[in-house]
Design an enzyme around this catalytic site. Sequence first.
Site, short mmCIF file in Angstrom:
data_model
loop_
_atom_site.label_atom_id
_atom_site.label_comp_id
_atom_site.label_asym_id
_atom_site.label_seq_id
_atom_site.Cartn_x
_atom_site.Cartn_y
_atom_site.Cartn_z
N ASP A 44 8.88 6.58 -9.85
CA ASP A 44 9.72 5.90 -10.84
C ASP A 44 9.54 4.39 -10.67
O ASP A 44 9.63 3.87 -9.55
CB ASP A 44 11.19 6.32 -10.59
CG ASP A 44 12.13 5.78 -11.63
OD1 ASP A 44 12.58 6.58 -12.47
OD2 ASP A 44 12.43 4.57 -11.59
N ILE A 45 9.27 3.72 -11.77
CA ILE A 45 9.05 2.27 -11.69
C ILE A 45 10.39 1.59 -11.34
O ILE A 45 11.43 1.95 -11.90
CB ILE A 45 8.50 1.74 -13.03
CG1 ILE A 45 7.16 2.44 -13.32
CG2 ILE A 45 8.32 0.22 -12.99
CD1 ILE A 45 6.64 2.23 -14.71
N GLU A 72 10.15 6.00 -17.53
CA GLU A 72 9.24 5.34 -16.58
C GLU A 72 9.05 6.20 -15.35
O GLU A 72 8.77 5.73 -14.25
CB GLU A 72 9.78 3.94 -16.25
CG GLU A 72 10.86 3.81 -15.21
CD GLU A 72 12.22 4.41 -15.56
OE1 GLU A 72 12.32 5.18 -16.54
OE2 GLU A 72 13.19 4.15 -14.82
#
Length: 408
Positions: free
Chosen positions: A284-285, A327
């Site tokens: 996950d960004i 994301e």
Amino acid sequence: MNFDSSYGVVIHRNFIPLYADDKYAQLFGYQSAQEILNLSSILELVEPDARDIAKHTYYALMSGFEQPQVRNYTNCNRNGEMMQVLAIEHIVEWQGLPALQITIVNLTNQMQIRQQLQASEKRYRQLVDGSIQGVLVHQNFKPVFCNQAYADILGFEKPDSILVLDSILEVIAPEWREQRQKAYQHLLNNKLTANKVQIKCIRQDSSEVWVSLIESPIIWEGEPAAQVALTDITEQYQLQQRLEHLANIDELTQLFNRRAFIEKFTKYRHQFEVNHPYYCLLMDIDNFKVINDTYGHLVGDQVITSLASVCQKCCTEEDILARWGGEEFVMVFPANDHLHAIKRVNALQQLNALQVTHPQQAQTIQFTASFGLTNWRQNDTLDTILHRADKALYQAKAQGKNQVASDF
Ligand SMILES: Nc1nc2c(ncn2[C@@H]2O[C@H](COP(=O)(O)OP(=O)(O)OP(=O)(O)O)[C@@H](O)[C@H]2O)c(=O)[nH]1
């Protein structure tokens, strides 16, 4: 020709009957030979148009200008019905004088059957020639029959241009040839009655054409052969590919989407249990909302695609990588052990490609991601393994982001 037909004998002189057997009489619809003998002339048994020829032939035979022969005649029976006969002539002596003996074989039935066969062959030809479906017959891939539609589908001008080919395999895309050869062998060995496949062929101008093909065994001129019915499905195939792409591929990153991931996961699940240990990674960004808010959504999108392409470059054939949503990405991959799995994730994390350049401001934007890793365990389901990976990811975020947390 079938000589099982009924035959009868008559002897005449200048068409005046001298002798006839009952069979001859019956052939012409009479009860007995006597009825024939009662006729003033057997010329009335000959088709009216052929009577002059019959007379001429008789005189030519009796005067020695012609040798007795076997001839085809159209006769007519007592009811005026036409009969196709074979007449076998002999000159014999009857009561001291020459006379003509004729053995008549009735071929009417055979002729009718032959005519019906010719008509049905003609109808079949018209059907095949006029068909929009390609039809080909081959013997061990040597083409022996082909219609215009088959030639059209493969971009050849006429069927003859196909028939001169040594092997019809030439028009089949190389990657499909072995499969077609095996199918043909199965067909000849009666292991298959017919087989239907979709394959790629190469047209004469080298362009590709997708075809649906049904191949069935037939006998062609006494030898085993295969009949192929061919339909051009290129448009349908391309549409199907497009739909599959839309259904499975995430438009922004070109990675598998969540739906495709679940499908692949389910399909390959059995491998996770027998082969190498398998691992599941959620990534996950970090602070993505801030990136979006600071630089705008387009840059946010760029960040997502950048991470996607980094992951893709690090993937092997055995890995399943997908955009799980937003994301967040998911990856299932084999590794020798936990250490090896962590090394693979670190390689992802440390790639300095994790940066994008702002389109307008020519500014490099760095970003990081957090990773939650877990291993495949017996009786795991997608839910259970994802649950652990998610917990590990939460831990990585809670511990300050930009790191890998694992649950082994
Ligand atoms: N640009 C862009 N933004 C997206 C997309 N999908 C989701 N987002 C945004 O991603 C953001 C996710 O934010 P959060 O879930 O708060 O996560 P975060 O800001 O990364 O925070 P942490 O996960 O705690 O680091 C939301 O603002 C969504 O609107 C997308 O396809 N493109």
